[in-house]
Design a protein around this motif. Structure first.
Motif, PDB file in Angstrom:
ATOM      1  N   PRO A  44       0.769  -1.142   0.096  1.00  0.00           N
ATOM      2  CA  PRO A  44       0.153   0.113  -0.050  1.00  0.00           C
ATOM      3  C   PRO A  44       1.003   1.259   0.007  1.00  0.00           C
ATOM      4  O   PRO A  44       1.866   1.262   0.531  1.00  0.00           O
ATOM      5  N   ALA A  45       0.377   2.247  -0.478  1.00  0.00           N
ATOM      6  CA  ALA A  45       1.208   3.644  -0.465  1.00  0.00           C
ATOM      7  C   ALA A  45       1.588   3.987   0.802  1.00  0.00           C
ATOM      8  O   ALA A  45       2.901   4.572   1.102  1.00  0.00           O
ATOM      9  N   GLU A  46       0.755   3.704   1.911  1.00  0.00           N
ATOM     10  CA  GLU A  46       1.148   4.253   3.143  1.00  0.00           C
ATOM     11  C   GLU A  46       2.506   3.303   3.674  1.00  0.00           C
ATOM     12  O   GLU A  46       3.186   3.608   4.745  1.00  0.00           O
ATOM     13  N   GLY A 100      -4.254   0.652   4.000  1.00  0.00           N
ATOM     14  CA  GLY A 100      -4.095   1.505   2.659  1.00  0.00           C
ATOM     15  C   GLY A 100      -4.991   2.841   2.868  1.00  0.00           C
ATOM     16  O   GLY A 100      -5.155   3.411   4.280  1.00  0.00           O
ATOM     17  N   ASP A 101      -5.402   3.381   1.968  1.00  0.00           N
ATOM     18  CA  ASP A 101      -6.311   4.598   2.164  1.00  0.00           C
ATOM     19  C   ASP A 101      -7.596   4.537   2.743  1.00  0.00           C
ATOM     20  O   ASP A 101      -8.435   4.124   1.712  1.00  0.00           O
ATOM     21  N   THR A 103     -10.887   5.562   5.999  1.00  0.00           N
ATOM     22  CA  THR A 103     -10.966   6.484   7.153  1.00  0.00           C
ATOM     23  C   THR A 103     -10.249   6.596   8.311  1.00  0.00           C
ATOM     24  O   THR A 103      -9.631   5.417   8.471  1.00  0.00           O
ATOM     25  N   GLU A 107      -8.469   3.276  10.158  1.00  0.00           N
ATOM     26  CA  GLU A 107      -7.185   3.266  10.522  1.00  0.00           C
ATOM     27  C   GLU A 107      -6.805   3.092  11.753  1.00  0.00           C
ATOM     28  O   GLU A 107      -5.660   2.398  12.278  1.00  0.00           O
TER      29      GLU A 107
END
Length: 259
Positions: A44-46, A100-101, A103, A107
């Motif tokens: 994931p981007a995070e 991931g992206d 709320t 998270e």
């Protein structure tokens, strides 16, 4: 079907990263970092920061240090104690990043679950190692350390490639860990009590107070001879020679001599 597979992959990555972080955090960072940088893992981007060479290098250095520290009796438990403040927060961060992206609420929920999972696996490892350190030979430490590394690497591989199998094994592990942790704590507490008595820290006034406090109020202030007999009796109970019922029966018999 695609949504189901994506959800399964996310849950497996979240649980796998947090579970393995509680055992060997730096191995997890290496697996994710190297896998992401070589294109074998779609992070994931995070979590994409784990692919940076600086992060991979730092994780590699720390894994190298832990590889040896984890195999030295006594030092492994000290290392585990220090990493209580590292593995659990890192497990929470990795779990939060794995979803991931999403709320903020989701998270945070993922982070809470990740911290709980990392704490469980870390406590299981640390408690087991503390008991292993009672053995004078180093072979058991090496065997335990190598087994843990194998579990981390194979567990991460299963979490990334065979999510359903991993999640089934993960549930089994968590069940065993939750069942065994109270027993581990009891064994560790007994071990520490024996060490304290051997060093003389548990003798004297502390033991006397515990024994006297266990006597009903109507029978307080026994004679010095009775106190010594009660102390010996308590030591026999703590070492497992006497059961709780036998302890109470013999305590009553000693106290009746004062009537």
């Amino acid at each position: 079907m695609e949504n189901y597979e994506a959800l399964l992959a996310t849950i497996a990555l979240m649980m796998g990263a947090s579970w393995a972080s509680g055992i060997n955090l730096y191995a997890v960072l290496l697996v994710l970092g190297l896998g992401g940088s070589t294109g074998h893992i779609n992070l994931p981007a995070e979590l994409s920061v784990l692919q940076e060479p600086l992060v991979i290098g730092a994780a590699g250095i720390m894994y190298f240090i832990e590889f040896f520290m984890d195999k030295i009796p006594g030092m492994d438990s000290a290392w585990d104690s220090i990493h209580t403040f590292v593995r659990i927060p890192a497990g929470a961060m990795l779990a939060a990043g794995a979803v991931g992206d999403v709320t903020p609420a989701l998270e945070i929920a993922a982070g809470i679950l990740g911290a709980g999972v990392a704490a469980t696996s870390h406590a299981t490892k640390a408690g087991t190692r503390l008991l292993i350190n009672t053995s004078p030979e180093p072979v058991s430490n090496w065997s335990a350390s190598i087994t843990e590394d194998f579990l981390v690497f194979s567990g991460m591989w299963a979490a990334l490639k065979h999510q359903e199998i991993f999640l089934i094994l993960f549930v089994v592990f968590m069940g065993i860990a939750i069942w065994s942790l109270p027993k581990l704590w009891h064994l560790i507490n007994t071990l520490l009590s024996k060490i304290a008595r051997f060093l003389g820290f548990a003798n004297g006034q502390a033991v006397t107070n515990n024994v006297v406090d266990s006597i009903p109020s109507a029978m307080k202030y026994p004679s010095p001879e009775q106190i010594m007999a009660l102390e010996r009796l308590q030591q026999l109970r703590d070492s497992g020679v006497l059961t709780e019922q036998e302890f109470e029966q013999q305590k009553s018999a000693i106290l009746k001599k004062n009537d």
